[in-house]
Design a protein around this motif. Structure first.
Motif, PDB file in Angstrom:
ATOM      1  N   SER A  72      -0.486  -5.263   2.919  1.00  0.00           N
ATOM      2  CA  SER A  72      -0.032  -4.019   3.460  1.00  0.00           C
ATOM      3  C   SER A  72       0.545  -4.143   5.170  1.00  0.00           C
ATOM      4  O   SER A  72      -0.308  -4.944   5.825  1.00  0.00           O
ATOM      5  CB  SER A  72      -0.980  -2.875   3.677  1.00  0.00           C
ATOM      6  N   ILE A  82      -4.507  -5.919  -1.978  1.00  0.00           N
ATOM      7  CA  ILE A  82      -3.839  -5.138  -1.235  1.00  0.00           C
ATOM      8  C   ILE A  82      -3.043  -5.616  -0.173  1.00  0.00           C
ATOM      9  O   ILE A  82      -3.793  -6.351   0.589  1.00  0.00           O
ATOM     10  CB  ILE A  82      -4.390  -3.732  -0.811  1.00  0.00           C
ATOM     11  N   CYS A  90       0.973  -1.206  -0.234  1.00  0.00           N
ATOM     12  CA  CYS A  90      -0.064  -0.094   0.043  1.00  0.00           C
ATOM     13  C   CYS A  90       0.953   1.164  -0.009  1.00  0.00           C
ATOM     14  O   CYS A  90       0.810   2.033  -0.975  1.00  0.00           O
ATOM     15  CB  CYS A  90      -0.779  -0.047   1.068  1.00  0.00           C
ATOM     16  N   LEU A 128      -5.956   1.381   6.373  1.00  0.00           N
ATOM     17  CA  LEU A 128      -6.475   0.462   5.167  1.00  0.00           C
ATOM     18  C   LEU A 128      -8.185   0.768   5.058  1.00  0.00           C
ATOM     19  O   LEU A 128      -8.598   0.713   3.990  1.00  0.00           O
ATOM     20  CB  LEU A 128      -6.098  -0.931   5.301  1.00  0.00           C
TER      21      LEU A 128
END
Length: 336
Positions: free
Chosen positions: A106, A104, A8, A113
């Motif tokens: 991350s 994603i 991310c 998020l």
């Protein structure tokens, strides 16, 4: 149909949420975070501490965030207010998720998020990130006094910097090793055994091997080989995922990378916006990996295979790290 997975912070956003929240909340938080981040780099890449993975900075700082008043609500509100995308990335993500499975992966805290997902209507079920509950533990006055002293001690240490070629503790000067050994004692003996040490014992940041594991889970869920995977990362937390996809003949892209990602990926990209991803995915879908191996760009963005020749690689590394600082800012760009 291939899948794509993004780190991310870096590839999609310009933030380093944990660094920024620490800087916002903790006095001299930027300096404190950098010291702990460098310690994290040492444990993961130089000492290679068993059971330790890149990105565990995010659990090491939690007791100190709590010391200075961090709460779940505060982190959520801060994340919403400070979210900054790499230009064009929201539009690109919306387009990509229409044409191939998009994920994603991350290391960042879940509230950050969640703010991203809400802003661009991205499904949380396609995001892997670090679960954290800042309200889980009440910090006692006694433990607060202990943490305050340790915080001041960490700030008092000289800046932690490593020789470029350092690959083991024996490559480091004695004075630096003494600081690093004291920090090991602080985190893994003193704080670990406090009640507030539950953050160190139980929080599992999604970095290093956890990112590689997420890639495997995605491939299994989609019933696809990892050769159909396209992973994009920029830092030390992405090394295992980049290696995994590279070893399985997928696309491992070091994007606006630091040295850790550049030495691990197969391709590199430098860009000030997210349009590069749309072009590369289109080529991958149409012609597979072979199409990207033939593709070179030095126009609106830079893309090609990472060179193996040491001198050429070192020159590219300098270029990438300077470009990274321009795009993300010097303080964030300099972190591992």
């Amino acid at each position: 149909m291939p899948f794509i997975a993004f780190d991310c912070e870096g590839p999609l956003t310009l933030n380093d949420n944990a660094f920024e929240y620490c800087k916002f909340l903790v006095p001299e938080g930027h300096k404190f975070f950098k010291q702990v981040s460098r310690f994290d780099d040492y444990l993961a890449d130089i000492q290679k501490r068993p059971g330790y993975k890149p990105g565990d900075t995010l659990k090491l700082i939690l007791p100190f965030l709590k010391l200075f008043g961090a709460t779940n609500q505060s982190l959520r509100e801060f994340s919403k207010k400070t979210l900054i995308f790499l230009p064009k990335t929201p539009e690109v993500l919306r387009d990509l998720k229409k044409i191939l499975p998009t994920f994603i992966i991350s290391t960042s805290y879940k509230p950050y998020l969640e703010a991203l997902a809400e802003t661009i209507d991205f499904p949380m079920e396609q995001i892997f990130c670090t679960e954290v509950d800042l309200d889980k533990v009440k910090l006692s006055k006694e433990e607060a006094k202990v943490l305050e002293k340790l915080y001041q001690e960490i700030l008092s240490f000289p800046p932690i910097e490593f020789p470029l070629k350092a690959s083991s503790p024996s490559d480091l000067p004695t004075e630096l090793l003494e600081v690093l050994e004291r920090m090991e004692e602080i985190f893994f003996e003193i704080i670990w055994n406090l009640e507030i040490g539950v953050f160190l014992r139980e929080v599992n940041p999604i970095g290093g091997e956890e990112k590689a594991r997420a890639c495997k889970l995605i491939a299994e869920k989609l019933n696809l080989p990892l050769s159909e995977g396209f992973y994009t990362g920029d830092s030390i937390t992405d090394m295992q995922a980049l290696s995994l996809i590279k070893e399985n003949q997928g696309i491992s892209l070091a994007f606006n990378p630091n040295r850790y990602a550049l030495k691990t990926g197969e391709f590199y990209g430098l860009s000030k916006n997210g349009l590069i991803f749309k072009d590369l995915v289109k080529l991958f879908i149409e012609g597979g990996k072979e199409e990207l191996e033939r593709f070179v760009s030095f126009g609106d963005y830079e893309f090609q295979k990472i060179p193996n020749e040491p001198e050429v690689f070192e020159n590219l590394l300098k270029k990438c790290e300077e470009f990274r600082k321009i795009v993300r800012g010097a303080l964030i760009g300099d972190l591992g």
